[in-house]
Scaffold this motif. Sequence first.
Motif, PDB file in Angstrom:
ATOM      1  N   SER A 183       1.237  -1.180  -0.074  1.00  0.00           N
ATOM      2  CA  SER A 183       0.040   0.012   0.107  1.00  0.00           C
ATOM      3  C   SER A 183       0.790   1.148  -0.173  1.00  0.00           C
ATOM      4  CB  SER A 183      -1.006   0.105   1.269  1.00  0.00           C
ATOM      5  OG  SER A 183      -1.631   1.053   1.197  1.00  0.00           O
ATOM      6  N   ASN A 184       1.943   1.176   0.811  1.00  0.00           N
ATOM      7  CA  ASN A 184       2.740   2.314   0.845  1.00  0.00           C
ATOM      8  C   ASN A 184       3.495   2.524  -0.528  1.00  0.00           C
ATOM      9  OD1 ASN A 184       2.446   2.921   3.380  1.00  0.00           O
ATOM     10  ND2 ASN A 184       3.965   1.622   4.156  1.00  0.00           N
ATOM     11  N   VAL A 185       3.882   1.535  -1.235  1.00  0.00           N
ATOM     12  CA  VAL A 185       4.497   1.649  -2.364  1.00  0.00           C
ATOM     13  C   VAL A 185       3.637   2.315  -3.381  1.00  0.00           C
ATOM     14  CG1 VAL A 185       5.363   0.477  -4.528  1.00  0.00           C
ATOM     15  CG2 VAL A 185       6.131  -0.469  -2.078  1.00  0.00           C
ATOM     16  N   MET A 186       2.393   1.708  -3.568  1.00  0.00           N
ATOM     17  CA  MET A 186       1.346   2.292  -4.519  1.00  0.00           C
ATOM     18  C   MET A 186       1.064   3.913  -4.273  1.00  0.00           C
ATOM     19  SD  MET A 186       0.604  -0.455  -6.369  1.00  0.00           S
ATOM     20  CE  MET A 186      -0.852  -0.028  -7.167  1.00  0.00           C
ATOM     21  N   LYS A 187       1.190   4.263  -2.829  1.00  0.00           N
ATOM     22  CA  LYS A 187       0.774   5.745  -2.522  1.00  0.00           C
ATOM     23  C   LYS A 187       2.206   6.562  -2.810  1.00  0.00           C
ATOM     24  CE  LYS A 187      -2.299   4.751   1.238  1.00  0.00           C
ATOM     25  NZ  LYS A 187      -2.557   4.985   2.656  1.00  0.00           N
ATOM     26  N   LYS A 188       3.353   5.909  -2.495  1.00  0.00           N
ATOM     27  CA  LYS A 188       4.615   6.732  -2.788  1.00  0.00           C
ATOM     28  C   LYS A 188       5.036   6.967  -4.212  1.00  0.00           C
ATOM     29  CE  LYS A 188       6.818   6.018   1.816  1.00  0.00           C
ATOM     30  NZ  LYS A 188       7.885   5.493   2.596  1.00  0.00           N
ATOM     31  N   MET A 189       4.626   5.883  -4.978  1.00  0.00           N
ATOM     32  CA  MET A 189       4.927   5.926  -6.208  1.00  0.00           C
ATOM     33  C   MET A 189       3.721   6.457  -7.471  1.00  0.00           C
ATOM     34  SD  MET A 189       8.041   4.855  -6.936  1.00  0.00           S
ATOM     35  CE  MET A 189       7.844   4.551  -8.559  1.00  0.00           C
ATOM     36  N   ARG A 190       2.821   6.828  -6.484  1.00  0.00           N
ATOM     37  CA  ARG A 190       1.788   7.481  -7.066  1.00  0.00           C
ATOM     38  C   ARG A 190       1.099   6.829  -8.334  1.00  0.00           C
ATOM     39  NH1 ARG A 190       3.766  13.979  -7.063  1.00  0.00           N
ATOM     40  NH2 ARG A 190       4.048  13.969  -4.751  1.00  0.00           N
ATOM     41  N   VAL A 191       0.796   5.639  -7.910  1.00  0.00           N
ATOM     42  CA  VAL A 191       0.088   4.582  -9.075  1.00  0.00           C
ATOM     43  C   VAL A 191      -1.220   4.181  -8.542  1.00  0.00           C
ATOM     44  CG1 VAL A 191       1.998   4.146 -10.237  1.00  0.00           C
ATOM     45  CG2 VAL A 191       1.386   2.844  -8.236  1.00  0.00           C
ATOM     46  N   ARG A 192      -2.197   3.784  -9.203  1.00  0.00           N
ATOM     47  CA  ARG A 192      -3.447   3.191  -8.769  1.00  0.00           C
ATOM     48  C   ARG A 192      -3.605   1.791  -9.221  1.00  0.00           C
ATOM     49  NH1 ARG A 192      -8.093   7.913 -10.293  1.00  0.00           N
ATOM     50  NH2 ARG A 192      -7.005   9.454  -8.939  1.00  0.00           N
ATOM     51  N   SER A 193      -2.781   1.292 -10.158  1.00  0.00           N
ATOM     52  CA  SER A 193      -2.712  -0.277 -10.451  1.00  0.00           C
ATOM     53  C   SER A 193      -1.398  -0.583 -10.478  1.00  0.00           C
ATOM     54  CB  SER A 193      -3.504  -0.131 -11.788  1.00  0.00           C
ATOM     55  OG  SER A 193      -2.656   0.332 -12.845  1.00  0.00           O
ATOM     56  N   VAL A 194      -1.218  -2.123 -10.341  1.00  0.00           N
ATOM     57  CA  VAL A 194      -0.010  -2.788 -10.708  1.00  0.00           C
ATOM     58  C   VAL A 194       0.561  -2.353 -11.974  1.00  0.00           C
ATOM     59  CG1 VAL A 194       1.123  -5.074 -10.728  1.00  0.00           C
ATOM     60  CG2 VAL A 194      -0.543  -4.663  -8.903  1.00  0.00           C
ATOM     61  N   ALA A 195      -0.353  -2.274 -12.848  1.00  0.00           N
ATOM     62  CA  ALA A 195       0.002  -2.077 -14.245  1.00  0.00           C
ATOM     63  C   ALA A 195       0.759  -0.748 -14.481  1.00  0.00           C
ATOM     64  CB  ALA A 195      -1.103  -2.036 -15.249  1.00  0.00           C
ATOM     65  N   ASP A 196       0.399   0.193 -13.795  1.00  0.00           N
ATOM     66  CA  ASP A 196       1.029   1.580 -13.704  1.00  0.00           C
ATOM     67  C   ASP A 196       2.311   1.377 -13.140  1.00  0.00           C
ATOM     68  OD1 ASP A 196      -0.957   2.930 -15.003  1.00  0.00           O
ATOM     69  OD2 ASP A 196      -1.843   3.419 -13.288  1.00  0.00           O
ATOM     70  N   LEU A 197       2.308   0.721 -12.121  1.00  0.00           N
ATOM     71  CA  LEU A 197       3.791   0.402 -11.276  1.00  0.00           C
ATOM     72  C   LEU A 197       4.651  -0.233 -12.066  1.00  0.00           C
ATOM     73  CD1 LEU A 197       4.956   0.507  -8.333  1.00  0.00           C
ATOM     74  CD2 LEU A 197       4.013  -1.447  -7.792  1.00  0.00           C
ATOM     75  N   VAL A 198       4.284  -1.037 -12.859  1.00  0.00           N
ATOM     76  CA  VAL A 198       5.139  -1.962 -13.746  1.00  0.00           C
ATOM     77  C   VAL A 198       5.706  -0.870 -14.869  1.00  0.00           C
ATOM     78  CG1 VAL A 198       5.163  -3.572 -15.508  1.00  0.00           C
ATOM     79  CG2 VAL A 198       4.151  -4.194 -13.384  1.00  0.00           C
ATOM     80  N   LYS A 199       4.858  -0.147 -15.375  1.00  0.00           N
ATOM     81  CA  LYS A 199       5.446   0.715 -16.256  1.00  0.00           C
ATOM     82  C   LYS A 199       6.444   1.785 -15.632  1.00  0.00           C
ATOM     83  CE  LYS A 199       0.975   1.526 -18.788  1.00  0.00           C
ATOM     84  NZ  LYS A 199      -0.037   2.234 -19.323  1.00  0.00           N
ATOM     85  N   LYS A 200       6.298   2.063 -14.621  1.00  0.00           N
ATOM     86  CA  LYS A 200       7.291   3.056 -13.968  1.00  0.00           C
ATOM     87  C   LYS A 200       8.488   2.279 -13.576  1.00  0.00           C
ATOM     88  CE  LYS A 200       4.435   6.857 -11.951  1.00  0.00           C
ATOM     89  NZ  LYS A 200       3.886   7.703 -11.012  1.00  0.00           N
ATOM     90  N   ALA A 201       8.439   1.034 -13.054  1.00  0.00           N
ATOM     91  CA  ALA A 201       9.628   0.230 -12.580  1.00  0.00           C
ATOM     92  C   ALA A 201      10.484   0.010 -13.906  1.00  0.00           C
ATOM     93  CB  ALA A 201       9.263  -0.962 -11.940  1.00  0.00           C
ATOM     94  N   GLU A 202       9.647  -0.332 -14.973  1.00  0.00           N
ATOM     95  CA  GLU A 202      10.501  -0.430 -16.336  1.00  0.00           C
ATOM     96  C   GLU A 202      11.270   0.655 -16.711  1.00  0.00           C
ATOM     97  OE1 GLU A 202       7.433  -1.824 -19.001  1.00  0.00           O
ATOM     98  OE2 GLU A 202       7.415  -3.864 -18.599  1.00  0.00           O
ATOM     99  N   LEU A 203      10.632   1.748 -16.517  1.00  0.00           N
ATOM    100  CA  LEU A 203      11.340   3.054 -17.037  1.00  0.00           C
ATOM    101  C   LEU A 203      12.678   3.263 -16.161  1.00  0.00           C
ATOM    102  CD1 LEU A 203      11.238   5.719 -18.556  1.00  0.00           C
ATOM    103  CD2 LEU A 203       9.846   6.795 -16.566  1.00  0.00           C
ATOM    104  N   LEU A 204      12.386   2.930 -14.768  1.00  0.00           N
ATOM    105  CA  LEU A 204      13.704   3.005 -14.194  1.00  0.00           C
ATOM    106  C   LEU A 204      14.608   1.969 -14.263  1.00  0.00           C
ATOM    107  CD1 LEU A 204      12.257   3.399 -10.474  1.00  0.00           C
ATOM    108  CD2 LEU A 204      13.347   5.000 -11.607  1.00  0.00           C
ATOM    109  N   ALA A 205      14.345   0.918 -14.788  1.00  0.00           N
ATOM    110  CA  ALA A 205      15.276  -0.231 -15.162  1.00  0.00           C
ATOM    111  C   ALA A 205      15.812   0.006 -16.508  1.00  0.00           C
ATOM    112  CB  ALA A 205      14.521  -1.930 -15.471  1.00  0.00           C
TER     113      ALA A 205
END
Length: 215
Positions: A183-205
Motif C-alpha cells: 500500500s505504501n509503495v502504491m501511494k509513494k509511487m503515485r500509481v493506482r494499479s499494478v500495471a502503472d507500477l510496472v510501467k514506472k519500474a520498467e522506466l527506472l530499469a
Amino acid sequence: MQEKSPSQPLIRIVDDDKSVRVALLDLFKSMDLDAIAYDAPRALLEADDLDTPGCIVLDVRFSGTSGLDFQSDLQKAGNRMPIIVVTGHGDIPMTVRAMKAGAIDFLTKPFREQDLIDAVTGAIKRDEVIRSQSRTLSEVTRLRETLTPREVEVMHAVVNGFMNKQIAGQLGISMVTVKLHRSNVMKKMRVRSVADLVKKAELLAQEQSSTSIDS
C-alpha cells in the motif's frame, strides 16, 4: 549572432566557415526560427546554455579538434541534444561514427535548404520528446527515492508478478506487513494499479541499464 528567444527552441550552428554561418542564420531567420552561430565547438561550450531546447547543426572539420570528437564528448557528458552533422568531406566511416555517437541526420555539403530545414524540424521535435521523457524519469526517480529498502524489495516482487503470500515467504515477513508495504509503495509511487507500477519500474530499469552501458 542572433539573440535567442526564451519562448522558442534554439538552433546552434557550429561551422568555421563564416559564409556558411551567415547563410544558415539567414535561412533560419527566414523560417522564423531562432538560431545562433559559433565558429568552433569550444565557442559553443563557453557561450551557450545547452539546457535551452533545440538542436545543433555541426560541421565535422575544425582545426585542433573535430566535430565528431565534440559530438562524442557531449554524449559522454550525458547531453542528448539532437545533432545534425554536416560536412563537405563526407564518407561512409565518418557517417557511421556520427550516427553511433547519436547524430540524427548527416548531410553532405552542398545540401538542399529544404533537406536541412526538414532535418532541423525533426531534431527539434526529437528534443521535445527527449526532454519530456527526461522530466518523467526525474519524477519517477524522485518517487523511487522515497521508498524504504523493504518497500523497494516489495515493489520489485510485485512488478515481477509475485502474490502477497509468495512475497511474504520470500522476505520472511507476515502477509499483513506485505500488504502494508505494498500500500505504501502504491501511494509513494503515485500509481493506482499494478500495471502503472510496472510501467514506472520498467522506466527506472531502462535508465539503469542505459547508465551501465554508458559507463
